[in-house]
Design a protein around this motif. Structure first.
Motif, PDB file in Angstrom:
ATOM      1  N   LYS A  14       0.708  -1.182  -0.066  1.00 33.07           N
ATOM      2  CA  LYS A  14       0.082   0.096  -0.167  1.00 33.07           C
ATOM      3  C   LYS A  14       0.782   1.335  -0.050  1.00 33.07           C
ATOM      4  CE  LYS A  14      -4.282  -2.072   2.144  1.00 33.07           C
ATOM      5  NZ  LYS A  14      -5.155  -2.045   3.246  1.00 33.07           N
ATOM      6  N   ALA A  15       1.691   1.320   0.718  1.00 35.30           N
ATOM      7  CA  ALA A  15       2.906   2.388   0.924  1.00 35.30           C
ATOM      8  C   ALA A  15       3.471   2.627  -0.655  1.00 35.30           C
ATOM      9  CB  ALA A  15       3.971   2.253   1.872  1.00 35.30           C
ATOM     10  N   TYR A  16       3.983   1.360  -1.171  1.00 40.51           N
ATOM     11  CA  TYR A  16       4.473   1.365  -2.646  1.00 40.51           C
ATOM     12  C   TYR A  16       3.466   2.268  -3.425  1.00 40.51           C
ATOM     13  CZ  TYR A  16       6.790  -0.658  -6.708  1.00 40.51           C
ATOM     14  OH  TYR A  16       7.425  -0.969  -7.919  1.00 40.51           O
ATOM     15  N   HIS A  17       2.312   1.778  -3.438  1.00 41.21           N
ATOM     16  CA  HIS A  17       1.345   2.427  -4.292  1.00 41.21           C
ATOM     17  C   HIS A  17       1.180   3.890  -4.157  1.00 41.21           C
ATOM     18  CE1 HIS A  17      -0.353  -0.907  -6.809  1.00 41.21           C
ATOM     19  NE2 HIS A  17      -0.814  -1.446  -5.605  1.00 41.21           N
ATOM     20  N   HIS A  18       1.215   4.306  -2.694  1.00 36.46           N
ATOM     21  CA  HIS A  18       0.895   5.553  -2.310  1.00 36.46           C
ATOM     22  C   HIS A  18       2.109   6.175  -3.044  1.00 36.46           C
ATOM     23  CE1 HIS A  18       0.621   8.775   0.884  1.00 36.46           C
ATOM     24  NE2 HIS A  18       0.059   9.164  -0.082  1.00 36.46           N
ATOM     25  N   ALA A  19       3.480   5.800  -2.990  1.00 36.32           N
ATOM     26  CA  ALA A  19       4.433   6.551  -3.534  1.00 36.32           C
ATOM     27  C   ALA A  19       4.314   6.633  -5.038  1.00 36.32           C
ATOM     28  CB  ALA A  19       5.940   5.702  -3.345  1.00 36.32           C
ATOM     29  N   VAL A 204      11.038   7.897  -2.046  1.00 35.73           N
ATOM     30  CA  VAL A 204      11.883   6.708  -1.628  1.00 35.73           C
ATOM     31  C   VAL A 204      11.461   6.382  -0.496  1.00 35.73           C
ATOM     32  CG1 VAL A 204      14.453   6.320  -1.019  1.00 35.73           C
ATOM     33  CG2 VAL A 204      13.870   7.699  -2.940  1.00 35.73           C
ATOM     34  N   GLN A 205      11.123   7.029   0.653  1.00 30.35           N
ATOM     35  CA  GLN A 205      10.728   6.581   1.788  1.00 30.35           C
ATOM     36  C   GLN A 205       9.592   5.740   1.952  1.00 30.35           C
ATOM     37  OE1 GLN A 205      10.779   9.536   4.931  1.00 30.35           O
ATOM     38  NE2 GLN A 205      11.091   8.060   6.625  1.00 30.35           N
ATOM     39  N   LEU A 206       8.646   6.078   1.154  1.00 23.85           N
ATOM     40  CA  LEU A 206       7.322   5.174   1.038  1.00 23.85           C
ATOM     41  C   LEU A 206       7.832   3.947   0.208  1.00 23.85           C
ATOM     42  CD1 LEU A 206       4.777   7.920   0.409  1.00 23.85           C
ATOM     43  CD2 LEU A 206       4.617   6.347   2.208  1.00 23.85           C
TER      44      LEU A 206
END
Length: 248
Positions: A14-19, A204-206
């Motif tokens: 989910k964080a990957y998608h958000h990034a 990068v952080q996400l």
């Protein structure tokens, strides 16, 4: 530490998608490179495995009539909104629910370094490819700038860790064991592009789940391992590199 691709991205997909939603053009050069190196052309049936959310398919030129099949072990990456005309399958990469000789090209971008039995995966990908078809892999190369960024910096600042097995002579030997013939083996250096420095750090952080790092630490990690430059307009360009391997 989470050990499998599915574990990793079920946890932080989910964080990957958000990034990717915040900076949808950041990896534009990477997806264009994959399309070019894989020689994707009108009428092709293309399997993207692991598909990592389907961003390659979204980057295809709209004028091309491509049948895109996305395969990913992670539920997060294989569920969600419809992605154009793509057919989506949640499946392990060593047991893909497609007929033999059904694809003109199989493309794999930066996901195989999480696979423990790559020979088994390579054999399964080979089964899918029609005579005259090709396998295109874009993957992190051992001892490239991306290697220590992932296996040192990301490993230290992501609570799940990161222990990727990158492209080396063993990787190439495994392709040969799976009866692939290598036609191209080349390191490509390019940039991930952002509207400003803050967007770069946030992305990068996400994308890499850096839950143990502050934004300042992320910026220092980028500077130390990858390097970046900002132009007069304030847009930032972060160095990146992947090994492109094309096999038949």
């Amino acid at each position: 530490m989470f050990s499998t691709y599915q574990d990793i991205f079920d946890h932080r997909g989910k964080a990957y998608h958000h990034a990717m939603s915040l900076s949808p053009k950041a990896r534009r050069q990477e997806f264009s490179l994959a399309i070019e190196v894989a020689r994707i052309s009108d009428g092709d049936v293309v399997c993207d495995a692991p598909s990592g959310g389907g961003y390659l398919g979204q980057s295809l030129p709209p004028e091309l009539n491509i049948q895109m099949i996305e395969v990913d072990p992670s539920e997060v990456f294989s569920r969600g909104p419809a992605r154009g005309r793509a057919k989506i399958h949640q499946a392990p990469l060593n047991d893909i629910p497609l007929a033999s000789d059904s694809c003109d090209a199989v493309v794999s971008i930066a996901g195989l370094h999480h696979e423990k039995d790559r020979v088994e995966v390579f054999r399964e990908l080979r089964r899918l490819i029609r005579p005259g078809g090709r396998l295109c892999i874009l993957e992190v190369a051992k001892d490239s700038i991306v290697d220590p960024f992932l296996n040192q910096f990301v490993h230290a600042t992501n609570s799940m860790g990161h222990a990727g097995e990158f492209v080396d002579d063993s990787f190439r030997s495994e392709l040969a064991v799976a009866e692939f013939l290598m036609q191209r083996d080349e390191l490509f250096e390019y940039t991930w592009d952002f509207r400003d420095e803050q967007s770069m750090v946030e992305f990068v952080q996400l994308l890499f789940g850096l839950d143990k790092a502050t934004p300042d630490q992320v910026l220092r990690g980028i500077s130390r391992h990858l390097g970046y430059r900002c132009d007069e307009a304030g847009e930032c360009h972060m160095n990146w590199a992947l090994q492109a391997i094309v096999c038949v």
